[in-house]
Design a protein around this motif. Structure first.
Motif, mmCIF file in Angstrom:
data_model
loop_
_atom_site.group_PDB
_atom_site.id
_atom_site.type_symbol
_atom_site.label_atom_id
_atom_site.label_comp_id
_atom_site.label_asym_id
_atom_site.label_seq_id
_atom_site.Cartn_x
_atom_site.Cartn_y
_atom_site.Cartn_z
ATOM 1 N N THR A 93 0.904 -1.202 0.000
ATOM 2 C CA THR A 93 0.065 0.052 -0.207
ATOM 3 C C THR A 93 0.650 1.251 0.095
ATOM 4 N N LEU A 94 2.140 1.120 0.250
ATOM 5 C CA LEU A 94 2.946 2.344 0.269
ATOM 6 C C LEU A 94 3.015 3.299 -0.805
ATOM 7 N N ALA A 95 2.714 2.742 -1.967
ATOM 8 C CA ALA A 95 2.790 3.575 -3.256
ATOM 9 C C ALA A 95 1.553 4.737 -3.254
ATOM 10 N N HIS A 96 0.395 4.094 -2.738
ATOM 11 C CA HIS A 96 -0.759 4.832 -2.610
ATOM 12 C C HIS A 96 -1.262 5.555 -1.428
ATOM 13 N N ASP A 97 -0.355 5.407 -0.425
ATOM 14 C CA ASP A 97 -0.582 5.562 1.192
ATOM 15 C C ASP A 97 -1.191 7.306 1.228
ATOM 16 N N LEU A 98 -2.343 7.499 1.699
ATOM 17 C CA LEU A 98 -2.596 9.127 2.007
ATOM 18 C C LEU A 98 -2.468 9.886 0.382
ATOM 19 N N LEU A 99 -2.129 9.162 -0.578
ATOM 20 C CA LEU A 99 -2.330 10.118 -1.803
ATOM 21 C C LEU A 99 -3.772 10.773 -2.161
ATOM 22 N N GLY A 100 -4.725 10.210 -1.638
ATOM 23 C CA GLY A 100 -6.008 10.758 -1.764
ATOM 24 C C GLY A 100 -6.120 12.121 -0.787
ATOM 25 N N HIS A 101 -5.142 12.632 -0.101
ATOM 26 C CA HIS A 101 -5.353 13.822 0.538
ATOM 27 C C HIS A 101 -4.529 14.860 -0.088
ATOM 28 N N SER A 102 -4.909 16.113 -0.056
ATOM 29 C CA SER A 102 -4.406 17.143 -0.960
ATOM 30 C C SER A 102 -3.075 17.500 -0.563
#
Length: 563
Positions: A93-102
């Motif tokens: 999950t590291l590649a996408h961790d928290l990338l949904g936050h601005s």
């Protein structure tokens, strides 16, 4: 002291000033402020000339003006409080961790960070310490790692915490705090990678890929910025400079050895680990009985010593501490719960049974965090020297770790805890009027002057001692069976027990046995052909001994007092 710990925990997790965000600021106050014990404590600390605090204050700072602090004195064993909790990252999950936050308005920031994260996942392909070469091969140099850390930091937004915040608002703020906390972890990951590629070593185990598809970042907490310029005096009776220097890099070491001429130290060499003494419900019946028998022997050893000297302190494992609690004149304590205690300075005898021994699994993360080193090898036994009071040296077999770095940590956890236990008797303050006798039952080599080195096989309680402690010893196996039926399952077992102990049907003892004065007499039972036998005891007179014998054997035909 705080009545709203949830608010404090949120402020701490947010890395914000607790007083300003949870207690009082800008005209707002916690609803418990007026009656708060913590606020009274703050005032007391601010007005005090000397403040005593936990080691953790070194890293959190004090809730007072740091300019008012002139110097700090650090007590022993503080290095363990500097260990930072491991930060863990799942590679799936590291590649996408928290990338949904601005990440703010920087164009392409999310895509750039996602690309850098994917490179990191590639660099973490091999299990074990992450290598500098793997990071560089993935295109992650110091500049790109710092860039990634800066992009992560764009996600951090103030949670808007304030004193007296309504619960519903605090829940929303806590969600933002959690995002910020995870972001700080990610920044720490990138900084660890930057430090690795900036350095000269190929591996640093503070950055480790596990077989469980995780990356772990280990490290130490730094002294709080407001305290770093203060003069520090670190006093430690068990100082390990290699550990202390990891937290206090400018430490200058001065050693002073205190003489303890009125403390007598006996080292009893043998196996006294938890796996030898402590009960465990998962054990087989055979193994459980083996441990119970060994523990009973050690308890008997202490009971014998306690008849000669009192009061007594026994320090051992928590899981078997209760076994010693019923002995008259004996107080007990267990490892990792006795450091600093001053209530046993008057004991006449101090017995340490065993020593803590961290597992290989426990040593590995400590070694990574403290030294960036992943230990190799495991535990072994080796010969180590101890100093005797006559100036000679003796060799003892001890448990040690094959890895030099792991051995430093093992010694700090294991040997130094034994030294802490011995220190409860305050041997350095003893005089000829109140000497201290110390018995250490363990496979350790301590940096102290020893008076006696004994093998457990030579001092292990024998049948004669057990009978004496039960009230009366005799030299007849048959009479011993009647006096102490719980010792033997039958007459044949009694005969074998006497032979096994090497007494051959009689005890060559007169007035003294293993440093204990004993009384003795000869007796003959009623009946034709009865021979004279001998009896020994510690307490009471002839009359009490005769009554005890006759209660088990019937009326005696004759009694002959040795006196």
């Amino acid at each position: 002291m705080c009545q709203d710990l949830a608010a404090v925990r949120t402020a701490v997790e947010a890395r914000l000033d607790v007083h300003e965000t949870a207690c009082a600021s800008a005209g707002r106050r916690c609803r418990f402020f007026e009656d708060c014990s913590k606020q009274r404590n703050r005032d007391e600390v601010a007005n005090a000339e000397v403040v005593v605090a936990a080691h953790q204050a070194l890293y959190s700072g004090f809730a007072v003006d740091a300019g008012s602090l002139a110097a700090m004195i650090i007590d022993e064993g503080f290095w363990a409080s500097a260990l930072q909790e491991d930060r863990r990252f799942d590679l799936e999950t590291l590649a996408h961790d928290l990338l949904g936050h601005s990440l703010g308005r920087r164009e392409g920031a999310v895509a750039d960070l996602h690309d850098l994260r994917r490179r990191a996942v590639t660099a973490f392909a091999e299990v074990g310490p992450v290598s500098r070469t793997a990071l560089l091969r993935a295109g992650l140099n110091a500049e790109t790692c710092r860039l990634a850390a800066g992009l992560e930091a764009r996600r951090i937004k103030g949670p808007g915490l304030y004193p007296g915040m309504p619960l519903c608002d605090r829940k929303r703020a806590a969600a933002r705090v959690a995002v910020n906390a995870r972001t700080h972890d990610l920044i720490g990951l990138w900084n660890a990678m930057a430090n690795l590629v900036e350095g000269t070593t190929e591996f640093d185990s503070r950055l480790l890929r596990t077989s469980g598809n995780e990356v772990i970042v280990s490290g130490l907490r730094a002294i709080h910025p407001t305290l770093r310029d203060k003069p520090i005096l670190h006093l430690d009776a068990t100082l390990r400079p290699g550990l202390a220097l990891r937290v206090l890099p400018g430490l200058e070491v001065v050693e002073a050895e205190a003489a303890m001429p009125h403390m007598e130290l006996h080292l009893v060499a043998g196996s006294f680990g938890k796996g030898v003494l402590c009960p465990d419900p998962a054990l087989s019946a055979t193994e459980a009985q083996r441990r119970a028998n060994r523990l009973e022997e050690v308890v008997t050893y202490v009971r014998w010593l306690a008849r000669r000297l009192s009061p007594v302190l026994v320090v051992t494992y928590k899981d078997c501490e209760d076994a010693f609690a019923g002995i008259p004149g004996v107080s007990t304590g267990h490892f990792n719960a006795i450091a600093g205690l001053d209530g046993y300075r008057g004991v006449r005898l101090l017995v340490v049974v065993g020593r803590p021994l961290p597992s290989d699994l426990a040593l590995a993360p400590l070694s990574r965090a403290l030294f960036g080193h992943r230990p190799a090898g495991g535990y072994t036994t080796r010969l180590s020297g101890i100093r005797m009071r006559d100036g000679s040296s003796r060799a003892v077999r001890v448990a040690a770790h094959e890895d030099e770095t792991a051995e430093i940590i093992r010694a700090a956890i294991s040997d130094d805890e034994v030294l802490q236990a011995i220190g409860r008797g305050r041997g350095v303050n003893r005089t000829a009027m109140n000497p201290l006798e110390v018995h250490v039952l363990a496979d350790v080599a301590l940096p102290l002057v020893h008076d006696r080195l004994l093998a457990w096989e030579a001092v292990r309680p024998d049948l004669f001692q057990r009978m004496l402690l039960a009230g009366l010893a005799v030299d007849s196996p048959g009479d011993a069976l009647l006096l102490h039926p719980g010792f033997f399952p039958g007459s044949a077992a009694a005969e074998k027990a006497f032979q096994r102990e090497g007494f051959g049907g009689h005890f060559p003892i007169r007035d003294l046995y293993r440093e204990m004065s004993v009384k003795s007499a000869a007796y003959r039972r009623l009946g034709r052909g009865r021979s004279w036998q001998r009896a020994w005891w510690i307490d009471g007179d002839d009359k009490a001994a005769i009554e005890r014998l006759e209660a088990a054997l019937g009326h005696l035909a004759a009694w002959r007092d040795d006196g």
